[in-house]
Design an enzyme around this catalytic site. Structure first.
Site, PDB file in Angstrom:
ATOM      1  N   ARG A  44       7.339   4.908 -15.183  1.00  0.00           N
ATOM      2  CA  ARG A  44       6.627   4.376 -14.006  1.00  0.00           C
ATOM      3  C   ARG A  44       7.503   3.334 -13.323  1.00  0.00           C
ATOM      4  O   ARG A  44       7.603   3.280 -12.100  1.00  0.00           O
ATOM      5  CB  ARG A  44       5.269   3.780 -14.425  1.00  0.00           C
ATOM      6  CG  ARG A  44       4.271   4.819 -14.942  1.00  0.00           C
ATOM      7  CD  ARG A  44       2.866   4.251 -15.080  1.00  0.00           C
ATOM      8  NE  ARG A  44       2.738   3.185 -16.056  1.00  0.00           N
ATOM      9  CZ  ARG A  44       2.509   3.350 -17.363  1.00  0.00           C
ATOM     10  NH1 ARG A  44       2.372   4.573 -17.867  1.00  0.00           N
ATOM     11  NH2 ARG A  44       2.392   2.309 -18.178  1.00  0.00           N
ATOM     12  N   LYS A 133      -4.397  -5.037  -0.869  1.00  0.00           N
ATOM     13  CA  LYS A 133      -5.074  -3.802  -0.439  1.00  0.00           C
ATOM     14  C   LYS A 133      -6.313  -3.557  -1.275  1.00  0.00           C
ATOM     15  O   LYS A 133      -6.325  -3.823  -2.483  1.00  0.00           O
ATOM     16  CB  LYS A 133      -4.131  -2.616  -0.588  1.00  0.00           C
ATOM     17  CG  LYS A 133      -4.743  -1.309  -0.080  1.00  0.00           C
ATOM     18  CD  LYS A 133      -3.936  -0.102  -0.496  1.00  0.00           C
ATOM     19  CE  LYS A 133      -4.648   0.641  -1.617  1.00  0.00           C
ATOM     20  NZ  LYS A 133      -4.064   1.958  -1.895  1.00  0.00           N
ATOM     21  N   GLU A 174      -9.090  -0.785   3.575  1.00  0.00           N
ATOM     22  CA  GLU A 174      -8.925   0.678   3.548  1.00  0.00           C
ATOM     23  C   GLU A 174     -10.241   1.406   3.278  1.00  0.00           C
ATOM     24  O   GLU A 174     -10.595   1.649   2.117  1.00  0.00           O
ATOM     25  CB  GLU A 174      -7.887   1.071   2.490  1.00  0.00           C
ATOM     26  CG  GLU A 174      -7.636   2.580   2.449  1.00  0.00           C
ATOM     27  CD  GLU A 174      -6.582   2.997   1.419  1.00  0.00           C
ATOM     28  OE1 GLU A 174      -6.164   2.158   0.606  1.00  0.00           O
ATOM     29  OE2 GLU A 174      -6.202   4.172   1.430  1.00  0.00           O
ATOM     30  N   LYS A 216      -6.706   0.151   7.434  1.00  0.00           N
ATOM     31  CA  LYS A 216      -6.032   1.360   6.922  1.00  0.00           C
ATOM     32  C   LYS A 216      -7.047   2.486   6.833  1.00  0.00           C
ATOM     33  O   LYS A 216      -7.669   2.700   5.784  1.00  0.00           O
ATOM     34  CB  LYS A 216      -5.401   1.071   5.552  1.00  0.00           C
ATOM     35  CG  LYS A 216      -4.760   2.279   4.895  1.00  0.00           C
ATOM     36  CD  LYS A 216      -3.853   1.892   3.754  1.00  0.00           C
ATOM     37  CE  LYS A 216      -3.338   3.112   3.017  1.00  0.00           C
ATOM     38  NZ  LYS A 216      -2.262   2.799   2.076  1.00  0.00           N
TER      39      LYS A 216
HETATM   40  P1  13P Z   1      -2.289   8.535   0.536  1.00  0.00           P
HETATM   41  O1  13P Z   1      -1.411   8.353   1.745  1.00  0.00           O
HETATM   42  O2  13P Z   1      -1.673   9.393  -0.517  1.00  0.00           O
HETATM   43  O3  13P Z   1      -3.677   8.926   0.908  1.00  0.00           O
HETATM   44  O4  13P Z   1      -2.373   7.123  -0.164  1.00  0.00           O
HETATM   45  C1  13P Z   1      -2.607   5.996   0.586  1.00  0.00           C
HETATM   46  C2  13P Z   1      -3.236   4.972  -0.257  1.00  0.00           C
HETATM   47  O5  13P Z   1      -2.784   3.854  -0.261  1.00  0.00           O
HETATM   48  C3  13P Z   1      -4.415   5.336  -1.065  1.00  0.00           C
HETATM   49  O6  13P Z   1      -5.065   4.191  -1.479  1.00  0.00           O
END
Ligand code: 13P
Length: 331
Positions: A44, A133, A174, A216
């Site tokens: 990872r 985030k 998001e 987002k």
């Molecule tokens: P994806 O662009 O793969 O949807 O991932 C964005 C992301 O930050 C998911 O939390």
């Protein structure tokens, strides 16, 4: 200008995007396993160093989101990830939610992680993070999402965003309407608008400074089992239409890719740029940036350059999309 406003400007108003490399340990393990790579802490780490250390990445990427594990790991040369990313000309960020779980009494997914959040944020800031985030997810079905799930997720997003700003971290908010299903693009637009309205109400209630925040969202697209695929122009128009409700002072919008093929996400992003909006429309892709890199690397140290070239190609394509240029020719 407050710290968050300055950082948000750097993140989304510099003609660049954000790289989401913040998969949880469990998700990352699944993706490594699927690529034939042993799911170990070392792999990872190596994979995230491959991504973050891609030469020239800062030309198209303003910030990289990590998970808790990576933020505490080090590059092979001994620098912590946040130190290295700062030195490479980007901002390190941190995913602070602890995942979406079936909510008792409801059954729908509600994101957790509010307990102890201010203290964790302070620690992340001390470790070098400059933005955060939190992701909430919404499933579309005949009678879903319910109003209660909308409200519970929206309130958590707003409480998180307020806590992030108090810690001096730019919140990336998001709310993701998932693509799983047979629904039409119009149905996705309707649900995305409802989700955004609920989030907007809570952001105001929790006094979040939207000039120091990044939204987002998902792009407005048809469900993955819908028979017809919308064109980039249709996606762009429907998406920008829904976003019109956002306040002018919002620092910027950075889309997730949501499992779209990388080229489609880029084409949709390019089509968005043909609309005039008060905020920049950029990318904060995960899979649409990193999947080709993982496929090219497959865990072999000798294929690190190939993995980096694959990431650089996707970043270049999205950089071009932000400038209204087409997908660069494949070499
Ligand atoms: P994806 O662009 O793969 O949807 O991932 C964005 C992301 O930050 C998911 O939390």
């Amino acid at each position: 200008m407050t710290v968050c406003r300055q950082l948000a400007t750097q993140l989304v108003r510099s003609g660049r995007g954000i790289l989401a490399a913040d998969e949880s340990i469990a998700t990352m393990n699944r993706r490594l396993y699927a690529a034939g790579v042993p799911a170990t802490e070392q792999n990872r780490r190596a994979y995230r160093e491959l991504l973050a250390g891609t030469p020239g990445l800062a030309e198209g990427v303003a910030g990289i989101i990590f998970c808790d594990e990576t933020l505490r790991q080090r590059f092979a040369d001994g620098r912590t990830f946040p130190e290295a990313v700062h030195q490479l000309g980007m901002l390190p960020g941190i995913k602070v939610d602890t995942g979406a779980y079936a909510c008792p009494g409801l059954g729908e997914l509600v994101t957790e992680g509010l307990d102890g959040l201010p203290a964790r944020m302070a620690e992340y800031a001390a470790l070098g993070a400059r933005f955060a985030k939190w992701r909430a997810v919404f499933v579309i079905a005949d009678d879903l999402p319910s109003g209660v799930a909308l409200w519970a997720n929206a309130q958590a997003l707003a409480r998180y965003a307020a806590a992030a700003q108090e810690a001096g971290l730019v919140p990336i908010v998001e709310p993701e309407v998932l693509t799983e299903g047979e629904h039409s693009l119009e149905r996705c637009a309707e649900i995305t608008a409802r989700v955004h309205a609920a989030v907007a109400e809570e952001l105001v209630a929790f006094r979040v400074d939207q000039a120091g925040m990044v939204l987002k969202p998902n792009m407005v697209v048809e469900g993955n089992r819908h028979p017809r695929r919308a064109t980039p122009e249709q996606v762009a128009e429907a998406t920008v239409d829904v976003l019109r409700a956002q306040p002018e002072e919002l620092a910027g919008v950075a889309f997730l890719s949501g499992g779209q093929p990388p080229e489609r996400a880029t084409a949709n992003l390019a089509a968005m740029q043909r609309h005039t909006t008060p905020w920049p429309l950029t990318f904060s892709f995960g899979r649409a940036l990193v999947d080709p890199a993982l496929a090219a690397w497959r865990g072999a140290p000798r294929r690190v350059p190939a993995g980096r070239a694959a990431l650089a190609a996707r970043v270049a394509a999205n950089w071009a999309a932000l400038r209204g240029l087409g997908e660069p020719a494949r070499v």
